[in-house]
Design a protein around this motif. Sequence first.
Motif, PDB file in Angstrom:
ATOM      1  N   LYS A  89       0.830  -1.208   0.000  1.00  0.00           N
ATOM      2  CA  LYS A  89       0.000   0.000   0.000  1.00  0.00           C
ATOM      3  C   LYS A  89       0.863   1.256   0.000  1.00  0.00           C
ATOM      4  CE  LYS A  89      -4.079  -1.945   2.326  1.00  0.00           C
ATOM      5  NZ  LYS A  89      -4.910  -1.911   3.559  1.00  0.00           N
ATOM      6  N   GLN A  90       1.916   1.252   0.815  1.00  0.00           N
ATOM      7  CA  GLN A  90       2.792   2.419   0.861  1.00  0.00           C
ATOM      8  C   GLN A  90       3.494   2.631  -0.477  1.00  0.00           C
ATOM      9  OE1 GLN A  90       5.422   1.856   4.192  1.00  0.00           O
ATOM     10  NE2 GLN A  90       3.778   1.929   5.708  1.00  0.00           N
ATOM     11  N   ALA A  91       3.932   1.531  -1.108  1.00  0.00           N
ATOM     12  CA  ALA A  91       4.578   1.667  -2.418  1.00  0.00           C
ATOM     13  C   ALA A  91       3.600   2.184  -3.463  1.00  0.00           C
ATOM     14  CB  ALA A  91       5.148   0.310  -2.843  1.00  0.00           C
ATOM     15  N   TRP A  92       2.334   1.735  -3.393  1.00  0.00           N
ATOM     16  CA  TRP A  92       1.323   2.199  -4.349  1.00  0.00           C
ATOM     17  C   TRP A  92       1.031   3.683  -4.148  1.00  0.00           C
ATOM     18  CZ3 TRP A  92      -3.953   3.673  -3.566  1.00  0.00           C
ATOM     19  CH2 TRP A  92      -4.692   3.806  -4.743  1.00  0.00           C
ATOM     20  N   LYS A  93       0.932   4.129  -2.877  1.00  0.00           N
ATOM     21  CA  LYS A  93       0.683   5.543  -2.600  1.00  0.00           C
ATOM     22  C   LYS A  93       1.850   6.401  -3.073  1.00  0.00           C
ATOM     23  CE  LYS A  93      -2.364   4.873   1.417  1.00  0.00           C
ATOM     24  NZ  LYS A  93      -2.506   5.082   2.883  1.00  0.00           N
ATOM     25  N   GLN A  94       3.073   5.916  -2.851  1.00  0.00           N
ATOM     26  CA  GLN A  94       4.235   6.670  -3.282  1.00  0.00           C
ATOM     27  C   GLN A  94       4.298   6.779  -4.799  1.00  0.00           C
ATOM     28  OE1 GLN A  94       6.340   8.300  -1.297  1.00  0.00           O
ATOM     29  NE2 GLN A  94       7.370   9.110  -3.111  1.00  0.00           N
ATOM     30  N   GLN A  95       3.919   5.705  -5.488  1.00  0.00           N
ATOM     31  CA  GLN A  95       3.915   5.737  -6.946  1.00  0.00           C
ATOM     32  C   GLN A  95       2.863   6.708  -7.463  1.00  0.00           C
ATOM     33  OE1 GLN A  95       3.298   1.925  -8.741  1.00  0.00           O
ATOM     34  NE2 GLN A  95       3.569   2.668 -10.835  1.00  0.00           N
ATOM     35  N   ARG A  96       1.674   6.712  -6.850  1.00  0.00           N
ATOM     36  CA  ARG A  96       0.635   7.663  -7.259  1.00  0.00           C
ATOM     37  C   ARG A  96       1.090   9.091  -7.006  1.00  0.00           C
ATOM     38  NH1 ARG A  96      -5.411   6.811  -5.624  1.00  0.00           N
ATOM     39  NH2 ARG A  96      -5.449   8.605  -7.019  1.00  0.00           N
ATOM     40  N   LEU A  97       1.786   9.310  -5.874  1.00  0.00           N
ATOM     41  CA  LEU A  97       2.269  10.652  -5.563  1.00  0.00           C
ATOM     42  C   LEU A  97       3.304  11.104  -6.580  1.00  0.00           C
ATOM     43  CD1 LEU A  97       2.193  12.996  -3.527  1.00  0.00           C
ATOM     44  CD2 LEU A  97       4.015  11.847  -2.263  1.00  0.00           C
ATOM     45  N   ASP A  98       4.189  10.198  -6.967  1.00  0.00           N
ATOM     46  CA  ASP A  98       5.193  10.545  -7.973  1.00  0.00           C
ATOM     47  C   ASP A  98       4.545  10.825  -9.324  1.00  0.00           C
ATOM     48  OD1 ASP A  98       7.055  10.172  -6.014  1.00  0.00           O
ATOM     49  OD2 ASP A  98       7.589   8.135  -6.640  1.00  0.00           O
ATOM     50  N   ASP A  99       3.488  10.063  -9.661  1.00  0.00           N
ATOM     51  CA  ASP A  99       2.820  10.266 -10.951  1.00  0.00           C
ATOM     52  C   ASP A  99       2.081  11.599 -10.999  1.00  0.00           C
ATOM     53  OD1 ASP A  99       3.782   7.824 -11.719  1.00  0.00           O
ATOM     54  OD2 ASP A  99       1.915   6.737 -11.308  1.00  0.00           O
ATOM     55  N   THR A 100       1.454  11.994  -9.878  1.00  0.00           N
ATOM     56  CA  THR A 100       0.703  13.251  -9.860  1.00  0.00           C
ATOM     57  C   THR A 100       1.628  14.457  -9.840  1.00  0.00           C
ATOM     58  OG1 THR A 100       0.557  13.044  -7.440  1.00  0.00           O
ATOM     59  CG2 THR A 100      -1.322  12.275  -8.735  1.00  0.00           C
ATOM     60  N   GLU A 101       2.766  14.327  -9.160  1.00  0.00           N
ATOM     61  CA  GLU A 101       3.694  15.463  -9.122  1.00  0.00           C
ATOM     62  C   GLU A 101       4.326  15.692 -10.479  1.00  0.00           C
ATOM     63  OE1 GLU A 101       6.472  14.687  -6.057  1.00  0.00           O
ATOM     64  OE2 GLU A 101       5.113  15.271  -4.435  1.00  0.00           O
ATOM     65  N   GLY A 102       4.728  14.620 -11.138  1.00  0.00           N
ATOM     66  CA  GLY A 102       5.334  14.759 -12.459  1.00  0.00           C
ATOM     67  C   GLY A 102       6.712  15.384 -12.365  1.00  0.00           C
ATOM     68  N   PRO A 103       7.321  15.648 -13.532  1.00  0.00           N
ATOM     69  CA  PRO A 103       8.659  16.244 -13.539  1.00  0.00           C
ATOM     70  C   PRO A 103       8.643  17.689 -13.066  1.00  0.00           C
ATOM     71  CG  PRO A 103       7.806  16.102 -15.771  1.00  0.00           C
ATOM     72  CD  PRO A 103       6.824  15.373 -14.889  1.00  0.00           C
ATOM     73  N   VAL A 104       9.732  18.117 -12.471  1.00  0.00           N
ATOM     74  CA  VAL A 104       9.845  19.497 -11.994  1.00  0.00           C
ATOM     75  C   VAL A 104       9.953  20.432 -13.189  1.00  0.00           C
ATOM     76  CG1 VAL A 104      11.216  21.082 -10.601  1.00  0.00           C
ATOM     77  CG2 VAL A 104      10.995  18.685  -9.921  1.00  0.00           C
ATOM     78  N   PRO A 105       9.130  21.481 -13.268  1.00  0.00           N
ATOM     79  CA  PRO A 105       9.180  22.387 -14.430  1.00  0.00           C
ATOM     80  C   PRO A 105      10.504  23.131 -14.506  1.00  0.00           C
ATOM     81  CG  PRO A 105       7.755  23.279 -12.708  1.00  0.00           C
ATOM     82  CD  PRO A 105       8.115  21.887 -12.307  1.00  0.00           C
ATOM     83  N   THR A 106      10.986  23.316 -15.712  1.00  0.00           N
ATOM     84  CA  THR A 106      12.234  24.040 -15.916  1.00  0.00           C
ATOM     85  C   THR A 106      11.985  25.533 -15.905  1.00  0.00           C
ATOM     86  OG1 THR A 106      11.935  23.928 -18.309  1.00  0.00           O
ATOM     87  CG2 THR A 106      13.166  22.132 -17.274  1.00  0.00           C
TER      88      THR A 106
END
Length: 334
Positions: free
Chosen positions: A265-282
């Motif tokens: 569950k923690q790995a799934w939440k972390q993956q969703r968080l990474d997907d929603t944040e996306g790459p840092v804008p330049t």
Amino acid sequence: MNGGHRRVPGARSPVLTSCSLQKMCSWMLSCCLALQMEGSEELESSLLTQPWASVSFGESAFLAKACFRDTGYILLISDLSSVWYESADAKAVGQRSKELNKRLTVHVSSFLHHLSNLMCPLLAGKPDNATSFSCHRAAGGLSLHMKSELSGLPFYWDFHCCPAPVEMVSRHLVRPLIRMSLALQYQVQELTSLLLQKDAEIEDYVESGAMLSRDRLRTDPFREEIFQQNFMAESLPQICSVEEGQVFTSALRQLYAAVTQQEAKQAWKQQRLDDTEGPVPTAETAGPPHPPPPSQEDETASSSKGTTPASSPAQKPRLPGAKAKPKKAKGLFS
């Protein structure tokens, strides 16, 4: 003009060159590899929440866990000295089934379903007498041979296991065992606290004049230090003398499943968080370099937020709630 079709002057008809065909083939190959990797990762993620089971092949005791799907299977097995695994997709299962069972012509999914039906009772501690297993250890690997029946015909299968990588051993064995140890430690602390509270409750009953109706129920007050000394001297040697293949009892299997489910569950939440944040804008896409100055209302609101008085209700310390006096149980000392 030919029929109803017109050719635009200067337009070229599409021609597939060798270069374009090569690019298309490489793209299709990369897609197939990506699908295989995705299926393998899904199998291993499902395998994580499967608890270890104690199994015996001849005179050898092992710990094993497996996961079967229509896309393939993955098997993890250990004798607590080494860890082996095999991950096979549907294509590999189909090829091996043709080599081992030439008289059987069934779909690959039927083979996988039958393998699951043969392995699951073994991992559940209820092996089928009609199915036999034997293992052979080779240099750097382990082979597990299975013999059974399918549709009235002999059915054979060989698991070719190779040494598991360190990351897999850590994910499926080391990290869950550490978390299980921490969970059991917290459980012991809570039980110790409850015992001390019960002793205080019994002492209050005795001071109030209550008498024990059955003397055989009398117990000595709990002393944590003495309990730890007796446990180390008496219980621990018995625990360490248990056979290695019997380390995962039913209660530990349930605890292992609960711990790994929390990790998944923690790995799934972390993956969703990474997907929603996306790459840092330049700097080019972050927006205008000079934002407009704030209005007077914004400055007023920000200044009022910065000068919030210290006696705000949100910042007042919470007073500890008074503990309710435990009610006396009726009938214990009647």
